[in-house]
Structure formats: structure tokens, C-alpha cells
Design a protein around this motif. Sequence first.
Motif, mmCIF file in Angstrom:
data_model
loop_
_atom_site.group_PDB
_atom_site.id
_atom_site.type_symbol
_atom_site.label_atom_id
_atom_site.label_comp_id
_atom_site.label_asym_id
_atom_site.label_seq_id
_atom_site.Cartn_x
_atom_site.Cartn_y
_atom_site.Cartn_z
ATOM 1 N N GLY A 1 0.813 -1.211 0.000
ATOM 2 C CA GLY A 1 0.000 0.000 0.000
ATOM 3 C C GLY A 1 0.844 1.258 0.000
ATOM 4 N N ARG A 2 1.917 1.260 0.770
ATOM 5 C CA ARG A 2 2.798 2.427 0.815
ATOM 6 C C ARG A 2 3.429 2.684 -0.546
ATOM 7 N N ILE A 3 3.938 1.633 -1.172
ATOM 8 C CA ILE A 3 4.583 1.802 -2.472
ATOM 9 C C ILE A 3 3.567 2.225 -3.523
ATOM 10 N N ARG A 4 2.346 1.695 -3.424
ATOM 11 C CA ARG A 4 1.329 2.063 -4.404
ATOM 12 C C ARG A 4 0.925 3.522 -4.262
ATOM 13 N N ASP A 5 0.837 3.998 -3.033
ATOM 14 C CA ASP A 5 0.545 5.418 -2.822
ATOM 15 C C ASP A 5 1.625 6.284 -3.458
ATOM 16 N N GLU A 6 2.880 5.867 -3.346
ATOM 17 C CA GLU A 6 3.965 6.622 -3.961
ATOM 18 C C GLU A 6 3.881 6.556 -5.483
ATOM 19 N N ALA A 7 3.511 5.382 -6.023
ATOM 20 C CA ALA A 7 3.428 5.229 -7.482
ATOM 21 C C ALA A 7 2.329 6.092 -8.074
ATOM 22 N N MET A 8 1.271 6.359 -7.312
ATOM 23 C CA MET A 8 0.163 7.163 -7.831
ATOM 24 C C MET A 8 0.604 8.571 -8.212
ATOM 25 N N GLU A 9 1.743 8.999 -7.710
ATOM 26 C CA GLU A 9 2.301 10.292 -8.092
ATOM 27 C C GLU A 9 2.528 10.376 -9.602
ATOM 28 N N TYR A 10 2.733 9.226 -10.235
ATOM 29 C CA TYR A 10 3.046 9.178 -11.665
ATOM 30 C C TYR A 10 1.826 8.867 -12.525
ATOM 31 N N TYR A 11 0.668 8.877 -11.916
ATOM 32 C CA TYR A 11 -0.535 8.502 -12.653
ATOM 33 C C TYR A 11 -0.734 9.344 -13.912
#
Length: 291
Positions: A244-254
Amino acid sequence: MLPEYIFIGPHKSGTTWIDHYLRYRGDVALPALTKETFYFDKLYERGEGWYKAQYGDREPGKRICVEVAPSLLDKPEAAKRVARDLPNVTVICTLRNPIDRGVAHYFHHLKGGERDMGFRAMAKKHPELLSNGMYAKHLAMWVDLLGPDQVKVLRYDLLAQDAAAYCQKIDALLGLPENMPPANVLAARINEDGDPPLRWLARAGRRTAETLRFLGAHRLVNLIRTPGVRRMIYGPPPEGDRRGRIRDEAMEYYSTFRDDFMQLNAAFGVDVSDWEHSADLQTISVREAAQ
């Protein structure tokens, strides 16, 4: 014998599961000892004779010849080689939500011994976390080389939702009769991510496997890939809160993918409206993350 169909990837989009299913069928010719040969992108100098030898002679009952090669999607030189050497081949791209795919790719590197540095730092070190998800861009390259009739797409989402229906889609794309596998094949968790207890051991394990693979020692590689050895070297799957933490960070690149979404729809008729709303991207299933 040479492939009539190639699954070109990208990484972390269920291609290992597809290889597992096709081997279960028994009527598909695949590389005998390994999932992917890396011929068109890494071992092309070995020549066509070597490539054919990976498949052997066509055995009775083998309907088609297939390679599952997820490293090819974004490789221009490899694509040119495929088009030149296999002009009648059909290539299939497995489309996965690019944020989910990038997160899975993050944990693939973590399993290989990389430190848990966060998505931004990992994407800087390994740009393919993002670039592999530019599907429309890469598909346009393949269409230019092979023509639109020889470039197909398969939505990964269906694998997580209904593996049996996913098998039917694969069968239809390959022109195969339906062959519904048993529950243990449908539910197989293939190529799971890991959280290595000893990162140096994981790095050594991956380097050793890569060296053995390129030396042709596939039987030894397969021993390393047995569940018990894999768990010892690569550890158990990461806990959900870390995902979940990594996915929240990845959403920055959406927003990076928005134009590509539009091109997928306009140029290839692929409806990815379910990817276009961030609210729909907040949950990732354990099964999806593990593929």
C-alpha cells in the motif's frame, strides 16, 4: 520449428501464468526447458539454428508453437528482428493497469536484492517501472512493423477476476479449442514476489540463475526455482501495508499515462476507462500484486 505466436509482455503482467497454462494444455510447443529464450533481445548472435533447437522437432499433437517473452515489448531492435525473421507471427501484449504493473515491478526488484528505497528512487534507477507501461507507444511500433492484424492485446484484469474466462480468451487468440484446466492450475500463484531476509543472498541467487540460464543450464535454474529454495533465498511475499505504501507513492506518476490511455482507445480500440479514474486505482488485490 519457430513460433507462430509470441506474448511480448510487458513484465509483471501475468505472462508466467500464461506459460504455465499453455504447458498444462499439452498441445502447444514451447521452449523445452525455459519460459523465455531471450533470443531476439539478448542472444540473437547465437543464430536461428540455436533458436529452433530450443523447441526441438514438432511433436505429434502440438497444434501451434508459442514463446512467452515479456522482455520484448519495448525493444525496437528486437521488434525489427522478430518482424524480419518471423514475418507471419502474431504478437500479443498483455495489458495491465500501468500503476499496478509498476508496483509489481518494484517488488520484482526488491525480490532480487534491491533495498526498499521507495518508488520514486526505484523508478529513477530502473526507468522501466514507468516506461514499460506506455502500451500505446510500444504497440504502435509493433503495428508499424507487422501490421494491425498481427498485433493483439489481452487485458490482464480478467485473470484476477475470472481465470477460467481468461483461459478462454487465450484459447480464442491462439485459435485453440477450449481446454479448461483444473482449479489448482487456475489458482496457481506463479512467480510470486518476495521480501528477502538476506538481500546479498537474493542478489547472488538472481545473478547465479541468470548466469546458468545464459549458459543453457536450465535444469539447474529450475531447481533454484522450486518453492522451497525460492522461499529460502527470496523470502515470503511482502506484507500488504508495504504494498500500500509503495502504491501510494506510485500514484504520483498517474498523470504520466493519461495520454497513452487516450491513444490506446483511439488507435487500438482498447477501453481503459477503468484506469482513467484514480478512485478506481486505490485497491490492488493480493493476487494481482503477486503475478
